[in-house]
Write a protein that holds these residues in place. Structure first.
Motif, PDB file in Angstrom:
ATOM      1  N   VAL A  35      56.747   7.287  19.164  1.00 46.32           N
ATOM      2  CA  VAL A  35      56.997   5.944  19.689  1.00 46.32           C
ATOM      3  C   VAL A  35      58.258   5.984  20.542  1.00 46.32           C
ATOM      4  N   PRO A  70      61.125  -3.139  11.821  1.00 47.95           N
ATOM      5  CA  PRO A  70      61.440  -2.554  13.124  1.00 47.95           C
ATOM      6  C   PRO A  70      61.136  -1.065  13.242  1.00 47.95           C
ATOM      7  N   SER A  71      61.163  -0.345  12.126  1.00 49.81           N
ATOM      8  CA  SER A  71      60.898   1.092  12.224  1.00 49.81           C
ATOM      9  C   SER A  71      59.416   1.385  12.305  1.00 49.81           C
ATOM     10  N   LEU A  72      58.609   0.482  11.741  1.00 50.80           N
ATOM     11  CA  LEU A  72      57.195   0.812  11.571  1.00 50.80           C
ATOM     12  C   LEU A  72      56.230   0.031  12.459  1.00 50.80           C
ATOM     13  N   ALA A  73      56.633  -1.137  12.908  1.00 49.26           N
ATOM     14  CA  ALA A  73      55.705  -1.932  13.719  1.00 49.26           C
ATOM     15  C   ALA A  73      56.454  -2.650  14.829  1.00 49.26           C
ATOM     16  N   GLY A  74      55.819  -2.700  15.995  1.00 50.99           N
ATOM     17  CA  GLY A  74      56.415  -3.376  17.148  1.00 50.99           C
ATOM     18  C   GLY A  74      57.408  -2.473  17.851  1.00 50.99           C
ATOM     19  N   TRP A 114      48.302 -11.449  18.150  1.00 53.09           N
ATOM     20  CA  TRP A 114      49.409 -12.094  17.478  1.00 53.09           C
ATOM     21  C   TRP A 114      49.664 -13.485  18.024  1.00 53.09           C
ATOM     22  N   LYS A 173      49.877  -4.015  23.916  1.00 51.58           N
ATOM     23  CA  LYS A 173      48.430  -4.066  24.091  1.00 51.58           C
ATOM     24  C   LYS A 173      48.083  -4.838  25.368  1.00 51.58           C
ATOM     25  N   ILE A 188      57.840 -14.586  20.052  1.00 49.16           N
ATOM     26  CA  ILE A 188      56.760 -14.206  19.130  1.00 49.16           C
ATOM     27  C   ILE A 188      56.273 -12.778  19.381  1.00 49.16           C
ATOM     28  N   MET A 231      62.505   4.354  15.359  1.00 50.19           N
ATOM     29  CA  MET A 231      61.102   3.995  15.160  1.00 50.19           C
ATOM     30  C   MET A 231      60.302   5.208  14.728  1.00 50.19           C
ATOM     31  N   TYR A 232      59.320   4.950  13.870  1.00 45.45           N
ATOM     32  CA  TYR A 232      58.445   6.021  13.397  1.00 45.45           C
ATOM     33  C   TYR A 232      57.024   5.731  13.816  1.00 45.45           C
ATOM     34  N   PRO A 233      56.203   6.739  13.998  1.00 48.26           N
ATOM     35  CA  PRO A 233      56.561   8.148  14.101  1.00 48.26           C
ATOM     36  C   PRO A 233      57.341   8.422  15.395  1.00 48.26           C
TER      37      PRO A 233
END
Ligand code: SF4
Ligand code: SF4
Ligand code: SF4
Lengths: 160, 325
Positions: free
Chosen positions: B82, B186-190, B139, B162, B156, B77-79
């Protein structure tokens, strides 16, 4: 002559685009702030922006922005119906934005209702409302950016 | 806790009674059944709990099929800030909330009528009446159900956490490597899925009691229509000169604790930290939204009034000009 009107000559004509631009910026920023990304992507590390990671604060800002937006919508709609209609007409790009904005506002109203203590929507409806609010917002921002580059305004002067 | 009763010995018997799928479960009291319209609340009488953890084990057993089965290795995961939340190798942890432990027993050594005593009581999601975790989920994954349950849909949820940040008790717990985010970016969100007590929504749907209530040998918990549970809590509090927690907290919850000692004392005595919620007095997190929603009703009317005002001013100006000609 048909001319796309981006800046009006009256006092409101000058103030409205500014107010709208600032409001759009505030709503987009506080709206994106509802996604858990500001901390992850260092936005809240920018000096002076630590507050942007506070979901309750950005939520409050988003609500206050929505109040201003609704007041502005009431004003512009009636100003148009009562007078401006004789001088200006909505452009095609204005119509597209109006539809997307209506989508944002309507789904936004449902989100506000959902947050009231006595209102419970079905899980499916909650999902549709939440995701379409995000979807309309993304579509609006892309459309607004495209129309800005193309120099298309909301309204044009009617030729007599 | 061992001063109370032999936990393990007790567990064997009681778990057998619960049954894995809850087929043999005690039914919901008739007053709670068929109450689809109203909110159900639970009453937790702290005096009765012996800290045997039968409820903890039962919760694990009946909800095991809902627990995460993460795929490893996890996507990078990035950055890099995380962090992975991986509880899959620590599934046996029972002294705090985890994605594999939705209920734990909290201890507080306090003075009860002048005598030092260790009180134990179950802690889990409070099932708030206006849950910020669900209201503010961007979401639509966390929702409140009509029967007062707040549930996070693990199909979901993207694991952004959050809900944990906005929950006054920071209840939901994250497991990385599961859920929808794996199919998106998967790398950028969640970062997985958030888990917490769902008040055995599936058992309630079938008319059975939540497992933790069903298995408890001391009948510490009770479930029923909220008004009735609140009334009962007040009756007990009156009898014992006791205290109530959860009725007003966060604007009202569907978990009402009754204690013989003030909750400030319990709050001071319990161990707090990640996955170990306190018992602070909690203000209504969503009060701002209720107040601002009222202003939203007035806003368009104010805008219309301004436009009408402008129109009349213009008309007056025009007729004035005409009269002056
Ligand atoms: S609530 Fe009941 S089952 Fe749970 S620890 Fe207390 S006595 Fe045991
Ligand atoms: S206690 Fe926390 S997780 Fe549970 S419903 Fe309330 S806000 Fe949501
Ligand atoms: S209600 Fe069900 S999910 Fe919640 S703590 Fe009890 S057993 Fe676990």
């Amino acid at each position: 002559m048909r001319r796309t009107e981006t800046r009006g000559k009256t006092k409101d004509g000058r103030a409205l685009p500014w107010l709208w631009g600032i409001l759009l910026g505030v709503m987009a920023f506080s709206g994106f702030g509802q996604l858990p990304i500001f901390k992850r992507y260092y936005i809240s590390d920018i000096p002076g922006l630590a507050w942007s990671a506070d979901f309750y604060l950005t939520h409050r800002i988003h609500y206050v922005g929505a109040i201003v937006l609704l007041a502005l919508a009431g004003y512009v709609a009636f100003d148009y119906l009562l007078g401006n209609r004789r001088h200006v007409r909505l452009t095609g790009s204005g119509f597209v934005r109006l539809c997307l904005l209506a989508g944002i506002v309507i789904t936004g109203v449902f989100r506000v209702l959902k947050n009231l203590p006595d209102v419970v929507f079905s899980p499916g409806f909650t999902l549709v409302v939440d995701i379409s609010h995000l979807g309309f917002m993304m579509a609006y921002l892309f459309a607004a950016l495209a129309f800005l580059i193309m120099g298309r305004g909301w309204v044009e002067q009617k030729s007599f | 806790m061992d001063h109370k009763i032999s936990r393990r010995g007790f567990l064997k018997g009681s778990l057998a009674a619960v049954g894995a799928a809850g087929a043999a479960a005690l039914p919901l009291p008739s007053v709670a059944r068929g109450e689809a319209q109203g909110e159900l609340a639970t009453l937790i009488d702290i005096r009765k709990c012996i800290g045997c953890e039968a409820c903890v084990e039962a919760c694990k057993e009946v909800n095991e099929h809902k627990f995460p089965r993460p795929k490893k290795p996890f996507p990078t995961m990035y950055p890099s800030r995380v962090k992975v939340s991986d509880w899959s190798d620590k599934q046996d942890v029972t002294d705090r909330l985890t994605p594999y432990n939705w209920l734990f027993i909290q201890e507080a050594t306090v003075k009860v009528k002048g005598e030092e005593e260790t009180l134990t009581f179950p802690r889990r999601c409070m099932h708030c009446q206006n849950p910020p975790c669900a209201d503010l989920c961007p979401w639509g994954a966390a929702r409140k159900l009509k029967n007062g349950i707040t549930r996070i849909d693990s199909d979901i949820c993207l694991g952004g956490s959050k809900c944990r940040a906005v929950c006054p008790w920071h209840i939901p717990q994250r497991q990385t490597g599961v859920g929808l985010y794996l199919d998106l970016l998967p790398s950028l969100a969640g970062n997985g899925v958030m888990y917490k007590c769902d008040r055995c929504y599936d058992r309630i749907e079938k008319g059975a009691l939540p497992a933790c209530i069903d298995v408890c040998p001391e009948k510490v918990q009770k479930i029923g229509p909220r008004a009735q549970i609140v009334r009962e809590a007040h009756e007990i509090a009156k009898q014992i000169n006791g205290y109530i927690y959860g009725e007003k907290e966060n604007g009202g919850t569907n978990t009402i604790y009754v204690s013989p000692v003030p909750f400030e004392e319990l709050n001071r005595a319990v161990e707090k930290g990640p996955g170990k919620p306190g018992l602070d007095p909690v203000k209504n997190s969503m009060a701002h939204a209720d107040n601002l929603a009222k202003a939203m009703v007035i806003a368009p009317v104010a805008g219309v009034a301004a436009a009408v005002g402008k129109f009349y001013k213009t008309m007056k100006g025009i007729s004035g000009e005409e009269a002056g000609k």
